[in-house]
Scaffold this active site. Structure first.
Site, mmCIF file in Angstrom:
data_model
loop_
_atom_site.group_PDB
_atom_site.id
_atom_site.type_symbol
_atom_site.label_atom_id
_atom_site.label_comp_id
_atom_site.label_asym_id
_atom_site.label_seq_id
_atom_site.Cartn_x
_atom_site.Cartn_y
_atom_site.Cartn_z
ATOM 1 N N HIS A 234 32.203 45.866 64.814
ATOM 2 C CA HIS A 234 31.485 46.559 65.885
ATOM 3 C C HIS A 234 30.347 47.358 65.241
ATOM 4 O O HIS A 234 30.592 48.342 64.539
ATOM 5 C CB HIS A 234 32.426 47.481 66.659
ATOM 6 C CG HIS A 234 33.430 46.738 67.478
ATOM 7 N ND1 HIS A 234 34.681 47.230 67.786
ATOM 8 C CD2 HIS A 234 33.357 45.514 68.075
ATOM 9 C CE1 HIS A 234 35.330 46.343 68.523
ATOM 10 N NE2 HIS A 234 34.550 45.293 68.702
ATOM 11 N N GLU A 237 29.761 51.302 65.006
ATOM 12 C CA GLU A 237 30.826 52.133 64.425
ATOM 13 C C GLU A 237 30.536 52.400 62.950
ATOM 14 O O GLU A 237 31.272 51.997 62.053
ATOM 15 C CB GLU A 237 32.181 51.457 64.668
ATOM 16 C CG GLU A 237 32.492 51.371 66.159
ATOM 17 C CD GLU A 237 33.757 50.598 66.504
ATOM 18 O OE1 GLU A 237 34.502 50.205 65.579
ATOM 19 O OE2 GLU A 237 34.013 50.374 67.700
ATOM 20 N N HIS A 332 37.410 50.546 61.840
ATOM 21 C CA HIS A 332 36.636 50.838 63.048
ATOM 22 C C HIS A 332 36.399 52.346 63.169
ATOM 23 O O HIS A 332 36.952 53.132 62.408
ATOM 24 C CB HIS A 332 37.415 50.377 64.292
ATOM 25 C CG HIS A 332 37.497 48.896 64.456
ATOM 26 N ND1 HIS A 332 36.780 48.216 65.398
ATOM 27 C CD2 HIS A 332 38.223 47.961 63.782
ATOM 28 C CE1 HIS A 332 37.051 46.919 65.313
ATOM 29 N NE2 HIS A 332 37.937 46.741 64.340
ATOM 30 N N GLU A 405 41.345 53.210 62.408
ATOM 31 C CA GLU A 405 40.348 53.877 63.244
ATOM 32 C C GLU A 405 40.053 55.267 62.674
ATOM 33 O O GLU A 405 40.938 55.918 62.126
ATOM 34 C CB GLU A 405 40.871 54.048 64.677
ATOM 35 C CG GLU A 405 41.143 52.759 65.421
ATOM 36 C CD GLU A 405 39.931 52.222 66.169
ATOM 37 O OE1 GLU A 405 38.830 52.817 66.029
ATOM 38 O OE2 GLU A 405 40.081 51.215 66.889
#
Length: 489
Positions: A234, A237, A332, A405
């Site tokens: 992504h 990010e 991420h 994350e």
């Protein structure tokens, strides 16, 4: 906030063409001078000049509301109007002490860390280090003037006329920055580091693969342990790239923990899985509008070539009887939660469930910003095409697949009362702590036996002075040895 928008004059400095309207959101603003309505003279100081025509830039349109207020529109991801989150633009031709309010008016997300104190980052020509704006100057609210979209407004005072000011959603980490970093690593000629081009993106950008291991120490008779890490599927990010660089920096260092890991484990790292999306300033998608992290099951070699190449490599390694693919971690950043945390898969076998929880528990011991309570294990249907879910089903039950994350904004430490905003350095530090946790894991499982002292400075682990530096993999013998050597914690 009630107001009436006057007819505005937005002039492209290079072409002199007046622009505006929804069609302006197809591309980024390019040296756009925003003047008061009806103004036709030459540009004056204080007529702001906006630009996002640079790598990872994003700003689709600017509307003049008043001398002190401007509405800013995020350009949607290329070929996918659903995603509007990342912004990255510059402002110049300012007047000293000029105060403005910028309203970013077309966010596609409703939930946001802007509700919890997050603020944009800014730097300028004379102050080249990014810093976060004061949270008291930032407001996030649903606005009736903009189809009830959520709006993020922030107040700013320009203080140096000759500076170019640069604003972004989070600290940018561009494709070019990665290429410079990898080139500098290559120039060091490290015997345990190999860089190769695994493939090319649709726009012919490099898909880099790093292999970090000490080939001389790997026993050819024994099964090779392999850890595979990917980042920036992504593109918006950007914290993921700082974490990934922290992992790489640590693994190629002369730290005793890194040396032991290189002797026993092969690390394969793809630092930027979506280079086109990163270059274009997209938030979630590739050039052609695909969320690549929903296409692991059947990636197209022509529409999703980077994902196709990575999947092929993992499948091929998984079929090699001499290799044990033990970990897959996809990095991420998260737009609504604090701290670092992990997502894992759900299994019926309770023993496998417990084993999967070991690595995040160990990481929690090493990284004060990592939260085990935020870590969760799920099998949502919507996540079926992600790397974690797909590879969790493909690999055998001795492999662990996680999404790592990290918050776009901040972390809470144990016993802390206020969130600590992340910096580029603390994102990188989390990456170093992830890397060193592999030694904890392998020592715990008796897969690595090594008696070298591996003390780590407490400041290097904690970064905020509120933890004692529990050395990675330190057992009672390590502590006794350190005591006799006069090592203090």
């Amino acid at each position: 906030m009630e107001r009436k928008m006057e007819e505005n004059t937005v002039r492209d400095v290079e072409t002199g063409v007046e622009t505006g309207g929804e069609d302006a959101l197809v591309g980024n603003v390019n040296k756009l001078m925003v003047s008061p309505p009806g103004y036709s003279g030459g540009p004056r100081k204080g007529h702001l000049l906006f630009d996002a025509c640079f790598e990872s830039g994003n700003l689709g349109r600017v509307d003049y509301i008043s001398e002190f207020e401007f509405d800013l529109f995020i350009r949607p991801d290329t070929c996918n109007p659903r995603f509007r989150v990342w912004f990255n633009f510059t402002v110049e031709n300012v007047r000293e002490t000029q105060r403005v309010i910028f309203n970013v008016v077309n966010f596609s997300k409703t939930k946001s860390l802007y509700r919890d104190g997050m603020s944009p980052v800014v730097k300028s020509t004379s102050r080249p280090k990014w810093y976060r704006l004061p949270a008291k100057n930032v407001y996030y609210y649903r606005c009736p003037d903009h189809r009830r979209n959520y709006v993020m407004s922030f107040a700013f005072c320009f203080d140096r006329e000759d500076d170019v000011y640069h604003f972004a959603y989070c600290y940018p980490y561009t494709y070019s920055r990665l290429q410079h970093y990898l080139a500098s690593l290559e120039r060091r000629n490290l015997p345990y580091l190999q860089r190769e081009q695994l493939g090319l993106s649709v726009q012919q950008r490099r898909l880099d693969l790093l292999t970090i291991t000490n080939t001389e120490h790997l026993d050819p008779e024994r099964e090779k342990k392999l850890v595979f890490l990917t980042s920036r599927v992504h593109p918006g990010e950007s914290p993921a790239s700082f974490i990934c660089q922290g992992v790489i920096d640590f693994l190629v260092s002369q730290h005793p923990v890194a040396q032991i890991l290189r002797d026993h484990v092969i690390f394969k790292i793809v630092p930027m899985l979506n280079p086109d999306g990163v270059y274009l300033g997209n938030y979630r998608c590739s050039l052609m509008g695909f969320d690549l992290n929903r296409h692991w099951q059947d990636p197209s070699p022509w529409a999703q070539p980077t994902l196709h190449a990575v999947k092929q490599l993992i499948v091929q390694m998984n079929q090699d009887p001499r290799v044990s693919l033990e970990f897959y971690i996809d990095v991420h950043a998260h737009s609504t939660m604090l701290n670092g945390f992990m997502y894992g898969n759900v299994f019926e076998d309770e023993e496998r469930v417990q084993r999967q929880a070991v690595f995040p528990r160990l990481l929690c011991q090493n990284a004060p910003d990592f939260s085990f309570s935020n870590t969760s294990f799920n099998k949502d249907m919507v996540k079926a095409g992600t790397g974690r879910r797909f590879l969790g089903g493909l690999l055998d039950d001795t492999s662990y697949c996680y999404t790592l994350e990290v918050s776009f904004y901040s972390y809470m430490t144990a016993g802390g009362t206020a969130p600590v905003p992340y910096t580029e350095e603390t994102y990188t530090k989390l990456g170093r702590n992830v890397a060193r946790t592999f030694l904890d894991y392998y020592k715990l499982n008796n897969l690595i036996k090594d008696n070298r002292p591996i003390h780590i400075q407490s400041s290097e682990v904690a970064g905020n002075g509120n933890r004692k530096g529990n050395g990675v993999g330190r057992d009672a013998a390590d502590r006794e040895r350190e005591k006799s050597q006069g090592v203090r914690h």
